[in-house]
Every structure is written in structure tokens, then in C-alpha cells.
Design an enzyme around this catalytic site. Sequence first.
Site, PDB file in Angstrom:
ATOM      1  CB  CYS A 110      36.591  36.564  45.909  1.00 17.11           C
ATOM      2  SG  CYS A 110      38.360  36.359  45.742  1.00 17.11           S
ATOM      3  CG  HIS A 153      37.471  33.184  50.820  1.00 10.57           C
ATOM      4  ND1 HIS A 153      36.328  33.258  50.058  1.00 10.57           N
ATOM      5  CD2 HIS A 153      38.381  33.983  50.199  1.00 10.57           C
ATOM      6  CE1 HIS A 153      36.555  34.076  49.023  1.00 10.57           C
ATOM      7  NE2 HIS A 153      37.791  34.522  49.094  1.00 10.57           N
ATOM      8  CD  GLU A 154      41.317  35.654  52.171  1.00 11.00           C
ATOM      9  OE1 GLU A 154      42.144  35.631  51.239  1.00 11.00           O
ATOM     10  OE2 GLU A 154      40.227  36.246  52.070  1.00 11.00           O
ATOM     11  CG  HIS A 157      42.483  33.096  47.544  1.00 15.98           C
ATOM     12  ND1 HIS A 157      42.091  33.122  46.228  1.00 15.98           N
ATOM     13  CD2 HIS A 157      41.612  33.891  48.207  1.00 15.98           C
ATOM     14  CE1 HIS A 157      41.028  33.896  46.102  1.00 15.98           C
ATOM     15  NE2 HIS A 157      40.702  34.366  47.295  1.00 15.98           N
TER      16      HIS A 157
END
Length: 184
Positions: A110, A153-154, A157
Site C-alpha cells: 500500500c 483494496h481501494e 480504504h
Amino acid sequence: MLTMDDIVRDGHPALRKVAEEVSMPPSQEDKAILQSLMEYVINSQNPEIVQKYGLRPGIGLAAPQINVSKRMIAVHLTDEKDNLISYALFNPKIISHSVERSYLTAGEGCLSVDETIPGYVPRYARVTVRGIDLEGQEVKLRLKGLPAIVFQHEIDHLNGIMFYDHINKQDPFADLPNAVPVEK
């Protein structure tokens, strides 16, 4: 142009907040922020620009990583068939996913995490993502393999979740039953 100095690091409160929806139509400011996320990801894959500006290469970036708590992500990579998957999205949502899991054999990294955190990160093998692009069009993407992992993953966030939250603390490389290994 965004640089590594614009990216907040692990421990910054913005990375643990649930980001707010972007109201539609997006403001010029929100469009500019989303555009800058995409430019960073594209620039970070160009060796000359990386060298010149000291960028760390990335294939995805979310607005909370630049201390903007809004639901915006940019992803730019090629899939296993060498198709370009390049999207800048407002309010991306996973609207469906497979039961089957997958994980990156090399683990995940990351741009907001400077050290390597070893371990398998279980993800859905296939996801369908819906969002709004910079032109205001609704986009619906069916993804698998690395692109599916990057979008998860994004989107994590945007929900204040870091990739390492998914790693088995007792046994980071524990076998993930019925999960498909994905090579980067």
C-alpha cells in the site's frame, strides 16, 4: 501533480475514517481530486517520472490516502490478458461478489504503508463494482484476478480498512481453503 509527500502514512486518522459519499453531480474540486488520483497512479508507473519525482509505483489510490475523506478511487493496471483496466470512480460500491476467495501470493502492499507486511490477504475472487466516472456516467465492472483484488483494496480504504486488517495474525501464511492464488 501529486507526489509521495501528498500521501498520508499508516497511523494517519484519515485512513481509519469511513469516507463520505460524493454528491452528484460532482463539484469541479471533486473532479480535480479524482483526476489527480488517476494521474498519480499513471505517472507512478512511468520509470522516468518515478525517477524525476521520487514516486513510489502504485496501481491504485483512494482519496483518504491524500487526506480527503470522500469516496473516490483510481485504478490503473493490466489484467492477465494484458487488457488495460483504468478507472477513476466516484462512490464505487461492490454490488455482488463470489463465494470463492482469492489472494495475492506475494501479499499486498500500500502506498500509505512504508514497510512490507507479510501474509495472505483473503479477497473475493470475483466482484461486480458500480461507480460514476469523471464524465458522470455510471460504470459497472465485472472483475476477477488482480483487478478484483485492487478494487477491493481501494474500496476498503473508503471504509477505513487497511489490507493488513485481513491477514491472519496467528498464521499470516495459513492456507486459505478454496481460495485461488493470484500472481502479480
